[in-house]
Design a protein around this motif. Structure first.
Motif, PDB file in Angstrom:
ATOM      1  N   GLY A   1      12.161  -8.075 -37.107  1.00 23.24           N
ATOM      2  CA  GLY A   1      11.587  -8.654 -38.307  1.00 23.24           C
ATOM      3  C   GLY A   1      12.615  -8.824 -39.407  1.00 23.24           C
ATOM      4  O   GLY A   1      13.176  -7.849 -39.909  1.00 23.24           O
TER       5      GLY A   1
ATOM      6  N   GLU B   1       6.534 -18.664 -39.333  1.00 20.43           N
ATOM      7  CA  GLU B   1       6.461 -17.273 -38.910  1.00 20.43           C
ATOM      8  C   GLU B   1       6.583 -17.230 -37.400  1.00 20.43           C
ATOM      9  O   GLU B   1       6.001 -18.050 -36.689  1.00 20.43           O
ATOM     10  CB  GLU B   1       5.148 -16.626 -39.352  1.00 20.43           C
ATOM     11  CG  GLU B   1       5.019 -16.455 -40.853  1.00 20.43           C
ATOM     12  CD  GLU B   1       3.803 -15.623 -41.239  1.00 20.43           C
ATOM     13  OE1 GLU B   1       3.447 -14.711 -40.460  1.00 20.43           O
ATOM     14  OE2 GLU B   1       3.224 -15.893 -42.302  1.00 20.43           O
TER      15      GLU B   1
ATOM     16  N   HIS C   1       7.862 -11.056 -35.708  1.00 22.57           N
ATOM     17  CA  HIS C   1       7.762 -10.306 -36.963  1.00 22.57           C
ATOM     18  C   HIS C   1       8.605 -10.924 -38.070  1.00 22.57           C
ATOM     19  O   HIS C   1       8.753 -10.318 -39.142  1.00 22.57           O
ATOM     20  CB  HIS C   1       8.209  -8.863 -36.731  1.00 22.57           C
ATOM     21  CG  HIS C   1       7.340  -8.102 -35.780  1.00 22.57           C
ATOM     22  ND1 HIS C   1       6.019  -7.790 -36.041  1.00 22.57           N
ATOM     23  CD2 HIS C   1       7.594  -7.601 -34.541  1.00 22.57           C
ATOM     24  CE1 HIS C   1       5.505  -7.128 -35.035  1.00 22.57           C
ATOM     25  NE2 HIS C   1       6.438  -7.002 -34.103  1.00 22.57           N
TER      26      HIS C   1
ATOM     27  N   VAL D   1       8.736  -8.744 -44.855  1.00 29.10           N
ATOM     28  CA  VAL D   1       8.835  -8.609 -43.402  1.00 29.10           C
ATOM     29  C   VAL D   1       8.997  -7.128 -43.079  1.00 29.10           C
ATOM     30  O   VAL D   1       9.505  -6.362 -43.904  1.00 29.10           O
ATOM     31  CB  VAL D   1      10.019  -9.424 -42.822  1.00 29.10           C
ATOM     32  CG1 VAL D   1       9.801 -10.903 -42.983  1.00 29.10           C
ATOM     33  CG2 VAL D   1      11.344  -9.000 -43.442  1.00 29.10           C
ATOM     34  N   PRO D   2       8.542  -6.695 -41.872  1.00 30.33           N
ATOM     35  CA  PRO D   2       7.978  -7.511 -40.807  1.00 30.33           C
ATOM     36  C   PRO D   2       6.710  -8.252 -41.256  1.00 30.33           C
ATOM     37  O   PRO D   2       5.928  -7.713 -42.025  1.00 30.33           O
ATOM     38  CB  PRO D   2       7.649  -6.497 -39.706  1.00 30.33           C
ATOM     39  CG  PRO D   2       8.515  -5.322 -39.980  1.00 30.33           C
ATOM     40  CD  PRO D   2       8.623  -5.274 -41.486  1.00 30.33           C
TER      41      PRO D   2
END
Length: 234
Positions: free
Chosen positions: A96, A189, A192, A226-227
């Protein structure tokens, strides 16, 4: 939060962009967003040495496979460095990380399959293009979190046009040319991780636009989370 900025130098430099100037302008915005910024002139080496505490990668670099105006091509990175860099980038994306890719980043990092998958669309030589640089109207579109509260703005910049679409992208901003809308900024997206691509940023005049700065601030705030909590599996 640590941010590594990949600056267009060495085989990632070109004759049309002053990367050191735009990287400096962009670094100020990244720092304002709460990141500790490290500028890397050795792009491949920086990727090879990524550590788990890097939260954001900013790509402000050119096409390493493009020829120079003199017809020469840049040197190729050592195979061992590319192998290590690819492994590090893939691991970062898997755990991520935020990715902010600007302007010529749509034509950069061709030796990195994970980056290809993350980007969602590509600048393709002899197919993609842009109208002459100048004052441009940017239209905020969609209902993505980044767009919330933003307004249309003007900027002195190039308007990249006719990307090759490789996957689903969520447009945040568009420009209009001859009655047709084209994406300029989009978000994605994957696993992650999160990515924002911003086609603007040819030179420092782009970062003098209050509207562009606001868009980047919103993008960086989103990338910092993030993740990704509700990422789409790939």
């Amino acid at each position: 939060m640590r941010a590594v900025m990949l600056n267009g130098s060495g085989r990632y430099a070109d004759a049309w962009h002053r990367y050191s100037e735009t990287t400096a302008a962009l670094a100020e915005l990244v720092a304002e967003a709460g990141f500790t910024v490290e500028v890397a002139d050795d792009v491949d080496g920086a990727l090879a040495s990524l550590t788990d505490d890097v939260a954001l990668i900013v790509v402000n670099a050119g096409d390493p496979h493009a020829s120079t105006p003199e017809g020469e091509t840049a040197a190729v990175a050592e195979a061992s460095v590319l192998e290590a860099a690819n492994a590090a980038l893939e691991w970062a994306i898997d755990r991520g990380i935020g990715l902010l890719a600007v302007h010529t980043a749509a034509a950069s990092l061709h030796d990195y399959p994970a980056y290809e998958r993350a980007l969602g669309a590509r600048w393709v030589r002899d197919s993609s293009w842009h109208p002459p640089i100048g004052e441009a109207a940017v239209h905020i579109v969609g209902n993505h979190a980044i767009a919330d509260g933003l307004e249309d703005f003007t900027v002195f910049d190039e308007r990249y046009t006719d990307f090759r679409l490789d996957d689903v992208i969520e447009p945040i901003a568009e420009h209009e040319h001859e009655g047709i809308r084209h994406p300029l900024v989009w978000a994605r997206e994957f696993g992650h991780s999160r990515l924002v691509y911003d086609a603007l940023g040819h030179d420092v005049r782009s970062y003098e636009s209050a509207g562009h700065r606001a868009l980047l601030a919103a993008s960086l705030a989103w990338l910092a989370r993030v993740p990704a909590p509700t990422a789409n599996a790939r």
